[in-house]
Design an enzyme around this catalytic site. Structure first.
Site, PDB file in Angstrom:
ATOM      1  N   GLU A 249       5.047   2.297  -6.214  1.00  0.00           N
ATOM      2  CA  GLU A 249       5.365   2.566  -4.798  1.00  0.00           C
ATOM      3  C   GLU A 249       4.436   1.823  -3.843  1.00  0.00           C
ATOM      4  O   GLU A 249       4.868   1.311  -2.797  1.00  0.00           O
ATOM      5  CB  GLU A 249       5.272   4.077  -4.538  1.00  0.00           C
ATOM      6  CG  GLU A 249       5.722   4.507  -3.165  1.00  0.00           C
ATOM      7  CD  GLU A 249       7.212   4.299  -2.949  1.00  0.00           C
ATOM      8  OE1 GLU A 249       7.554   3.335  -2.243  1.00  0.00           O
ATOM      9  OE2 GLU A 249       8.020   5.084  -3.480  1.00  0.00           O
TER      10      GLU A 249
ATOM     11  N   ILE B 294       5.023   3.510   3.046  1.00  0.00           N
ATOM     12  CA  ILE B 294       6.447   3.885   3.181  1.00  0.00           C
ATOM     13  C   ILE B 294       7.023   4.138   1.787  1.00  0.00           C
ATOM     14  O   ILE B 294       6.973   3.247   0.938  1.00  0.00           O
ATOM     15  CB  ILE B 294       7.250   2.753   3.869  1.00  0.00           C
ATOM     16  CG1 ILE B 294       6.699   2.450   5.263  1.00  0.00           C
ATOM     17  CG2 ILE B 294       8.726   3.130   3.937  1.00  0.00           C
ATOM     18  CD1 ILE B 294       7.401   1.284   5.966  1.00  0.00           C
TER      19      ILE B 294
ATOM     20  N   GLY C  74       3.331  -0.553   1.639  1.00  0.00           N
ATOM     21  CA  GLY C  74       2.215   0.398   1.729  1.00  0.00           C
ATOM     22  C   GLY C  74       2.629   1.844   1.640  1.00  0.00           C
ATOM     23  O   GLY C  74       3.115   2.308   0.605  1.00  0.00           O
TER      24      GLY C  74
ATOM     25  N   LYS D 101       7.470  -8.555  -2.382  1.00  0.00           N
ATOM     26  CA  LYS D 101       7.968  -7.194  -2.137  1.00  0.00           C
ATOM     27  C   LYS D 101       9.497  -7.173  -2.112  1.00  0.00           C
ATOM     28  O   LYS D 101      10.132  -6.298  -2.701  1.00  0.00           O
ATOM     29  CB  LYS D 101       7.391  -6.665  -0.820  1.00  0.00           C
ATOM     30  CG  LYS D 101       5.866  -6.530  -0.841  1.00  0.00           C
ATOM     31  CD  LYS D 101       5.283  -6.330   0.548  1.00  0.00           C
ATOM     32  CE  LYS D 101       3.761  -6.249   0.517  1.00  0.00           C
ATOM     33  NZ  LYS D 101       3.125  -6.304   1.830  1.00  0.00           N
TER      34      LYS D 101
ATOM     35  N   LYS E 292       2.014  -6.155  -6.250  1.00  0.00           N
ATOM     36  CA  LYS E 292       3.345  -6.773  -6.061  1.00  0.00           C
ATOM     37  C   LYS E 292       3.453  -8.124  -6.742  1.00  0.00           C
ATOM     38  O   LYS E 292       4.482  -8.488  -7.285  1.00  0.00           O
ATOM     39  CB  LYS E 292       3.663  -6.885  -4.570  1.00  0.00           C
ATOM     40  CG  LYS E 292       2.698  -7.720  -3.785  1.00  0.00           C
ATOM     41  CD  LYS E 292       2.174  -7.038  -2.553  1.00  0.00           C
ATOM     42  CE  LYS E 292       1.102  -6.021  -2.905  1.00  0.00           C
ATOM     43  NZ  LYS E 292       0.442  -5.399  -1.784  1.00  0.00           N
TER      44      LYS E 292
ATOM     45  N   GLY F  81     -10.120  -9.466   9.899  1.00  0.00           N
ATOM     46  CA  GLY F  81     -10.029  -9.120   8.472  1.00  0.00           C
ATOM     47  C   GLY F  81      -8.625  -8.765   8.046  1.00  0.00           C
ATOM     48  O   GLY F  81      -8.421  -8.121   7.008  1.00  0.00           O
TER      49      GLY F  81
HETATM   50  N1  HSE Z   1      -1.419  -8.409   3.515  1.00  0.00           N
HETATM   51  C1  HSE Z   1      -0.358  -7.455   3.518  1.00  0.00           C
HETATM   52  C2  HSE Z   1       0.093  -7.222   4.945  1.00  0.00           C
HETATM   53  C3  HSE Z   1      -0.727  -6.136   2.903  1.00  0.00           C
HETATM   54  O1  HSE Z   1      -0.446  -7.800   5.871  1.00  0.00           O
HETATM   55  O2  HSE Z   1       1.036  -6.467   5.126  1.00  0.00           O
HETATM   56  C4  HSE Z   1      -0.723  -6.197   1.408  1.00  0.00           C
HETATM   57  O3  HSE Z   1       0.510  -6.563   0.893  1.00  0.00           O
END
Ligand code: HSE
Length: 428
Positions: A131, A138, A136, A207, A107, A189
């Site tokens: 996509e 979706i 993710g 995004k 992104k 994490g």
């Molecule tokens: N770090 C992002 C999130 C995922 O927590 O949604 C990757 O864009």
């Protein structure tokens, strides 16, 4: 059967390994659905010796992603390394120059260089699909580009950073302060290597800028996204918002109005009972509004091995089938240069002020709002404690400028303690 589609995968982290596993596990299903074999010929990562959860022995190894992008036995370059500059950008440019199609989950790369990359790809007769870069698993790019292609899109909204949504919902559920939940998220994490990408709203704003380009036929305009992270959201405001039947979300909103293109990624209140208000934990939600279709709500995992690899494979299989869509749904050279709206669409606002306990204090606040042209919809005052009381106000629709004016008038009343809080209430 057509010749196999040969993949080169740059990046063997969570997403890259997820793609390897799907290609290995579903070879028959993929061939049946696309009419050709999809095979991996070469892979690339920084560290060859690292123990990875997949058998890579059948694939050629490259240590340089640019070399991988240029390999004659690679038809489709999959970029799942990340980063807006450096190897990801160089290798993507090299792939296009070498006549390869590109599928990326990146992104940041597209938010900063999407226009130039899309134009280069089109000039070379190649496609770039992304996509996996937005929300993710979706399939929101597909929904906007294909399923809703016949709609004028009115508005796009989304909770598109799962880490922020995890932090905000965990603060509410456990009654914990931001700093403690941030630390929990770090230990689990959930945070990016640079946590500000998550909690500063940058990842989600990347995004949103990509969705806005497709939705409104405009060039990606990431620098124009109004952006505010969640670091200043207090457990008190989460609780008070809940008392007024709202939840606080890091919400992205993009809309094109007579004022121009509005793009915001900011903490907002949404009604508790709305789909966005009900969104818990690390899940993502995207809300699309088209003139014919009305409102569509898409919900699912915004990150993780399976969901992100699923999105990559959707793009890979489109290319295997011969579906060749323009990067942002129409030729890149025809995308309009957006004019950023100077004034955002008016909204209701949540205001929290702490007042000294003396006669007329509330009246002074109400008068300041009136002088700023803001009408009160609802109000709630909490019991006085140690000579002060919290007051929550939900306003009728007002512009940000009017709210800023009201807040400066609050300061002059002499009855307000500390800094008032003002959060937009999005009409969802
Ligand atoms: N770090 C992002 C999130 C995922 O927590 O949604 C990757 O864009």
């Amino acid at each position: 059967m057509a010749a196999p589609l040969r993949l080169g995968i740059a990046g063997l982290g969570t997403v890259g390994i997820g793609v390897v596993k799907i290609v290995q596990r579903h070879a028959d299903l993929i061939a049946a659905r696309t009419g050709r074999e999809v095979v991996i010929t070469a892979v690339c990562a920084r560290d060859k010796t690292r123990n990875r959860d997949a058998d890579l022995s059948a694939y050629a190894w490259e240590s340089d992603p640019v070399a991988l992008a240029r390999r004659p036995d690679v038809d489709l370059f999959i970029e799942v390394m990340g980063g807006s500059e450096g190897p990801a950008r160089l290798a993507t440019e090299a792939a296009i120059a070498a006549g390869k199609d590109v599928v990326t989950a990146n992104k940041a790369l597209l938010a900063h260089h999407g226009q130039a990359l899309a134009e280069a790809a089109e000039k070379a007769g190649r496609v770039i699909r992304f996509e996996a870069a937005v929300a993710g698993g979706i399939p929101v790019i597909k929904a906007l580009t294909e399923g809703l292609a016949g709609n004028a899109i009115r508005r796009v909204m989304g909770v598109m950073n799962g880490t922020c949504n995890y932090i905000l919902t965990r603060m509410e559920d456990a009654g914990l302060p931001y700093a403690q939940v941030f630390e929990e998220a770090r230990q689990l994490g959930y945070l990016e290597a640079d946590p500000n990408l998550d909690v500063g709203g940058i990842d989600a704003a990347h995004k949103l800028s990509l969705l806005a380009a497709i939705a409104f036929g405009t060039r990606v305009s990431f620098d124009a996204v109004e952006m505010e992270g969640i670091g200043a959201i207090s457990i008190d405001d989460i609780r008070h918002a809940a008392d007024m039947e709202y939840r606080i979300k890091l919400l992205g909103v993009a809309q094109l109005t007579g004022r121009g293109l509005e793009q915001r990624m900011t903490p907002c209140l949404v009604p508790m009972e709305s789909p966005l208000g009900q969104l818990q934990g690390g899940t993502n939600m995207v809300v699309l509004e088209g003139d014919s279709v009305g409102q569509i709500v898409l919900r699912g995992a915004g990150a993780g091995e399976g969901p992100t690899a699923s999105a990559v494979m959707g793009d890979v299989m489109d290319i295997a089938r011969g579906l060749r869509l323009a990067t942002f749904g129409q030729p890149a050279t025809g995308l309009a240069v957006p004019v950023a709206a100077a004034v955002a669409t008016p909204a209701a606002w949540y205001l929290r002020v702490t007042l000294v306990d003396k006669p007329g204090a509330l009246a002074k606040i109400a008068a300041a709002l009136g002088e700023a042209g803001i009408s009160i919809d609802r109000m709630r005052q909490y019991t006085h404690q140690e000579g002060s009381a919290r007051v929550l106000i939900v306003t009728h629709k007002a512009t940000r400028d009017d709210v800023t004016d009201a807040l400066s008038r609050f300061g002059a009343t002499g009855v307000v303690l500390g800094e008032p809080v003002a959060l937009r209430i999005e009409d969802v």
